[in-house]
Design a protein around this motif. Structure first.
Motif, PDB file in Angstrom:
ATOM      1  N   TRP A  45     -12.798   1.940   0.204  1.00 23.45           N
ATOM      2  CA  TRP A  45     -11.720   2.748  -0.384  1.00 23.45           C
ATOM      3  C   TRP A  45     -10.388   2.013  -0.409  1.00 23.45           C
ATOM      4  N   ASN A  46     -10.265   0.923   0.360  1.00 25.94           N
ATOM      5  CA  ASN A  46      -9.022   0.157   0.392  1.00 25.94           C
ATOM      6  C   ASN A  46      -9.103  -1.147  -0.394  1.00 25.94           C
ATOM      7  N   GLU A  88      -1.785   5.012   3.373  1.00 23.27           N
ATOM      8  CA  GLU A  88      -1.241   3.789   3.925  1.00 23.27           C
ATOM      9  C   GLU A  88      -2.083   3.369   5.129  1.00 23.27           C
ATOM     10  N   ILE A  89      -2.240   2.069   5.311  1.00 25.61           N
ATOM     11  CA  ILE A  89      -3.080   1.551   6.394  1.00 25.61           C
ATOM     12  C   ILE A  89      -2.626   2.080   7.751  1.00 25.61           C
ATOM     13  N   ASP A 119       0.832  -1.212   0.000  1.00 27.98           N
ATOM     14  CA  ASP A 119       0.000   0.000   0.000  1.00 27.98           C
ATOM     15  C   ASP A 119       0.862   1.257   0.000  1.00 27.98           C
ATOM     16  N   ARG A 160       1.242   4.112  -3.246  1.00 23.82           N
ATOM     17  CA  ARG A 160       0.957   5.536  -3.054  1.00 23.82           C
ATOM     18  C   ARG A 160       2.118   6.418  -3.529  1.00 23.82           C
ATOM     19  N   GLN A 167      -8.625  -2.388   6.220  1.00 22.03           N
ATOM     20  CA  GLN A 167      -8.194  -2.980   4.957  1.00 22.03           C
ATOM     21  C   GLN A 167      -9.373  -3.423   4.090  1.00 22.03           C
ATOM     22  N   ALA A 222      -6.354  -1.676  -2.961  1.00 26.99           N
ATOM     23  CA  ALA A 222      -5.037  -1.901  -2.365  1.00 26.99           C
ATOM     24  C   ALA A 222      -4.944  -3.294  -1.755  1.00 26.99           C
ATOM     25  N   GLN A 241      -3.999   5.433   8.243  1.00 27.98           N
ATOM     26  CA  GLN A 241      -5.440   5.344   8.475  1.00 27.98           C
ATOM     27  C   GLN A 241      -5.729   4.920   9.917  1.00 27.98           C
ATOM     28  N   GLN A 273      -4.405   6.556  -4.852  1.00 26.88           N
ATOM     29  CA  GLN A 273      -4.316   5.382  -3.980  1.00 26.88           C
ATOM     30  C   GLN A 273      -4.702   5.800  -2.560  1.00 26.88           C
ATOM     31  N   PRO A 274      -5.296   4.881  -1.803  1.00 25.94           N
ATOM     32  CA  PRO A 274      -5.655   5.232  -0.422  1.00 25.94           C
ATOM     33  C   PRO A 274      -4.411   5.489   0.427  1.00 25.94           C
TER      34      PRO A 274
END
Length: 184
Positions: A166-167, A108-109, A28, A32, A162, A170, A112, A105-106
């Motif tokens: 929106w993810n 990074e987890i 992810d 990005r 995840q 990814a 988030q 791209q979303p």
């Protein structure tokens, strides 16, 4: 054998001379923003690095992950010259070298998780102060979840995020075989 730190300029020269640039961040993070030509090989898959004797330059976001896992990275290089990009992709960017950023791209987890946890803790405190003291439990719950994630390396909030719409793109691109989220 040890991994030698390289400045971004020296790393650029090594790459121009045939060294392979390996991005050990999560897929992810790589989706990005990435350094042109970098190969995404997250740390948990580093054993998949081809053993062809080519010099390897490893990078992460700030250089901390590569430094913390230098022995594992040198081992994966299997005797080939191994280098660590000083400052990671952030240092590369600060040196004025190009990156490819895909803001569609979303986030990074991990970012988030930080945003969501912070919002939940703040909400719990404000609701506890102004509505009812029972809302302080929300902050306690999130705090205990973060402590559990830090101790075990498994983050339920990351797993939940995840699978958010929106993810999904990814997550589908990720080949992570494990369940959980590495907080390093």
């Amino acid at each position: 054998m040890t991994a030698t730190p390289l400045s971004p300029a020296d790393a650029r020269l090594a790459i121009d001379r045939g060294a392979r640039l390996i991005d050990i961040r999560g897929t992810d993070e790589h989706a990005r923003e990435r350094i042109p030509g970098a190969i995404s090989l997250p740390l948990y898959r580093i054993a998949d690095l081809p053993r062809d004797g080519l010099p390897v330059v490893f990078h992460c976001r700030t250089g901390m992950r590569t430094s913390a896992h230098a022995a594992q990275l040198v081992s994966a290089a299997s005797g080939a010259p191994a280098f660590l990009l000083d400052g990671g992709i952030n240092g590369w960017r600060r040196a004025g070298l190009p990156t490819i950023a895909d803001r569609s791209q979303p986030l990074e987890i991990m970012r988030q998780v930080q945003i969501t946890a912070g919002a939940l803790v703040l909400s719990g405190v404000l609701l506890g102060l102004f509505v009812a003291p029972g809302f302080f439990a929300l902050s306690a719950f999130v705090g205990s979840g973060l402590m559990f994630a830090g101790v075990t390396g498994w983050c339920g909030m990351a797993r939940l995020l995840q699978v958010m719409p929106w993810n999904r793109r990814a997550v589908a691109a990720s080949t992570a075989p494990r369940s959980g989220f590495d907080l390093r």
